[in-house]
Design an enzyme around this catalytic site. Structure first.
Site, mmCIF file in Angstrom:
data_model
loop_
_atom_site.group_PDB
_atom_site.id
_atom_site.type_symbol
_atom_site.label_atom_id
_atom_site.label_comp_id
_atom_site.label_asym_id
_atom_site.label_seq_id
_atom_site.Cartn_x
_atom_site.Cartn_y
_atom_site.Cartn_z
ATOM 1 N N SER A 118 5.302 5.803 -1.097
ATOM 2 C CA SER A 118 4.069 5.412 -1.544
ATOM 3 C C SER A 118 2.951 6.560 -1.087
ATOM 4 O O SER A 118 3.092 6.976 -0.252
ATOM 5 C CB SER A 118 3.508 3.993 -0.844
ATOM 6 O OG SER A 118 4.464 2.822 -1.432
ATOM 7 N N GLU A 119 1.724 6.565 -1.988
ATOM 8 C CA GLU A 119 0.358 7.333 -1.902
ATOM 9 C C GLU A 119 -0.645 6.580 -2.145
ATOM 10 O O GLU A 119 -0.505 5.353 -2.590
ATOM 11 C CB GLU A 119 0.883 8.511 -2.850
ATOM 12 C CG GLU A 119 1.908 9.267 -2.337
ATOM 13 C CD GLU A 119 1.859 10.377 -3.508
ATOM 14 O OE1 GLU A 119 2.789 11.515 -3.601
ATOM 15 O OE2 GLU A 119 0.964 10.756 -4.291
ATOM 16 N N GLY A 121 -2.921 6.848 -3.883
ATOM 17 C CA GLY A 121 -2.953 6.571 -5.698
ATOM 18 C C GLY A 121 -1.796 6.027 -6.364
ATOM 19 O O GLY A 121 -1.720 6.196 -7.596
ATOM 20 N N TRP A 152 1.020 3.927 3.660
ATOM 21 C CA TRP A 152 1.915 2.674 3.913
ATOM 22 C C TRP A 152 3.144 3.102 4.203
ATOM 23 O O TRP A 152 4.143 1.925 3.449
ATOM 24 C CB TRP A 152 1.462 1.843 2.810
ATOM 25 C CG TRP A 152 0.310 1.576 2.684
ATOM 26 C CD1 TRP A 152 -0.815 0.867 3.458
ATOM 27 C CD2 TRP A 152 -0.744 1.839 1.351
ATOM 28 N NE1 TRP A 152 -2.142 0.976 2.609
ATOM 29 C CE2 TRP A 152 -2.103 1.655 1.788
ATOM 30 C CE3 TRP A 152 -0.449 2.514 0.233
ATOM 31 C CZ2 TRP A 152 -3.077 1.769 0.635
ATOM 32 C CZ3 TRP A 152 -1.593 2.930 -0.739
ATOM 33 C CH2 TRP A 152 -2.674 2.619 -0.487
ATOM 34 N N ILE A 153 3.585 3.911 5.020
ATOM 35 C CA ILE A 153 4.990 4.171 5.234
ATOM 36 C C ILE A 153 5.608 3.600 6.399
ATOM 37 O O ILE A 153 4.892 3.941 7.649
ATOM 38 C CB ILE A 153 5.012 6.083 5.399
ATOM 39 C CG1 ILE A 153 4.589 6.465 4.080
ATOM 40 C CG2 ILE A 153 6.593 6.194 5.624
ATOM 41 C CD1 ILE A 153 4.920 6.234 2.773
ATOM 42 N N GLU A 357 8.251 -2.461 -1.442
ATOM 43 C CA GLU A 357 9.392 -2.061 -2.427
ATOM 44 C C GLU A 357 9.006 -2.730 -3.785
ATOM 45 O O GLU A 357 10.101 -3.196 -4.570
ATOM 46 C CB GLU A 357 10.711 -2.691 -1.864
ATOM 47 C CG GLU A 357 10.854 -1.773 -0.544
ATOM 48 C CD GLU A 357 12.332 -1.956 -0.156
ATOM 49 O OE1 GLU A 357 13.302 -2.430 -0.801
ATOM 50 O OE2 GLU A 357 12.577 -2.209 1.147
ATOM 51 N N SER A 360 5.045 -8.412 -6.652
ATOM 52 C CA SER A 360 5.946 -9.106 -7.549
ATOM 53 C C SER A 360 5.384 -9.074 -8.882
ATOM 54 O O SER A 360 6.258 -9.151 -9.589
ATOM 55 C CB SER A 360 5.367 -10.581 -7.098
ATOM 56 O OG SER A 360 5.831 -11.033 -5.867
#
Length: 381
Positions: A118-119, A121, A152-153, A357, A360
């Site tokens: 995740s990044e 953007g 968000w790692i 991951e 929803s």
């Protein structure tokens, strides 16, 4: 898919895991510091052989482990899952040197892994990531410099190595991404902790011309998107298993509470509204469990439609767990909101799996895409 039931030895193994989690893992989790990697807990998971099973078992075993641990110790479940998520690309796509160096340490709980996709953007839209892998002409080995951010790692910034996805071919979308194994001590790599609603560390990573070479590539150049999606197809059903474990714990607590709690000249279970609510909680939990097991079995058997099945399992199970835990809090009343209560803990834990991951909404998109692709293929035939 045939009707699903566990073998007796699987059921016994799950019961053993729940007992081990309560007796040996829960005390270590209680002594951990929120927001930081609990290395003693990881070491115990290693001693119990559970981390090694991440690399020797299939998707169903992974689901059984996560569900069983979640019922007794969500912190142990999450620690195990994050090791698997970060290290699976190394196991599945790493070179003999990468596997030989890192996997024994992960299995022992002495090296902390992280999955850096995740990044800021590009969260759920993994194909839009912009961390740049720019060609580095120095030295005799073909290499790159990584420049950009990850956010968000899980396990950042305390992990010992990261599976990092970076863009090696600009403008190529999903086809221009490469996976790299990046040790945490690589020059130019720094991290900061983020204050999140989470018991484990979550952080941001900054890459300032971090050097990587062909020896750090996982799989093939520009094929990193397949590495990421293959990992998520394995782990999404097991996120559902984590959710099912939390739902089961909340359900069992509610059955125990409502059969004992005196109210209105009887027990709560004597009230039809309460009994029907508990029945609904049980129904949804079992339905989610069966879908998780079916998706995991499909993965293990190499059945068609795995991405859609994995998305369905994660979606149904995480949404179900949110419903069940919320209903359990309602039936327990104010006591469930007291700090330290099982349900207060689960209420905080249950929200995040609906986001990570793939949220929803992303899972619904995957399911729809699979349905329309199948319909197109059938029409073409």
């Amino acid at each position: 898919m045939p009707a699903f039931s566990l073998e007796p030895e699987q059921t016994a193994w799950c019961a053993e895991l729940r007992a081990l989690a309560a007796a040996r893992l829960r005390p270590l989790a209680d002594r951990g510091e929120p927001g930081h990697v609990n290395r003693p807990l990881l070491a115990e998971l290693g001693r119990l052989g559970l981390l090694e099973r991440l690399f020797t078992s299939g998707a169903l075993d992974l689901c059984l482990m996560r569900e069983s641990l979640a019922q007794a110790c969500t912190e142990a479940e999450t620690a195990l899952a994050l090791q698997g998520l970060g290290a699976h690309p190394v196991h599945a796509h790493g070179s003999p040197a990468q596997r030989g160096h890192w996997l024994p340490k992960v299995a022992a709980g002495s090296a902390v892994a992280a999955f850096a996709l995740s990044e800021p953007g590009a969260g759920s839209d993994a194909a839009a990531l912009s961390l740049a892998a720019q060609p580095d002409g120095t030295g005799g080995t073909r290499g790159w410099r990584l420049t950009g951010e990850k956010c968000w790692i899980s396990n950042a910034p305390e992990a010992d190595f990261y599976t990092v996805f970076a863009r090696t071919t600009p403008g190529a979308g999903a086809r221009g991404v490469t996976a790299f194994l990046v040790p945490a001590d690589r020059p130019g790599l720094t991290g900061t902790a983020l204050e999140m609603l989470s018991p484990h560390p979550i952080g941001a990573l900054a890459f300032d011309a971090v050097p990587v070479t062909a020896d750090d590539v996982l799989g093939e150049r520009d094929r990193g998107f397949a590495v990421a999606m293959g990992t998520l197809n394995l782990f999404r059903p097991s996120v559902g298993a984590f959710a099912v474990g939390m739902a089961q714990a909340a359900l069992e607590a509610t059955v125990d509470h409502t059969r004992r709690r005196q109210a209105f000249r009887g027990t709560l279970k004597d009230l039809q509204a309460v009994a029907h609510q508990v029945a609904e909680m049980a129904l949804r939990t079992e339905a989610a469990r069966l879908m998780v097991y079916a998706a995991a079995t499909a993965y293990d058997q190499g059945a068609p439609g795995v991405p859609g099945r994995a998305a369905m399992a994660k979606l149904l199970a995480t949404e179900t767990a949110q419903y069940v835990v919320d209903a359990a809090v309602q039936l327990h009343g104010a006591r469930a909101l007291r700090r330290g209560h099982l349900l207060e803990h689960l209420y905080r834990e249950v929200r995040a799996p609906r986001v990570y991951e793939g949220a929803s909404e992303v899972q619904r998109g995957i399911i729809a895409k699979e349905l329309y692709a199948t319909a197109h293929d059938q029409e073409a035939r």
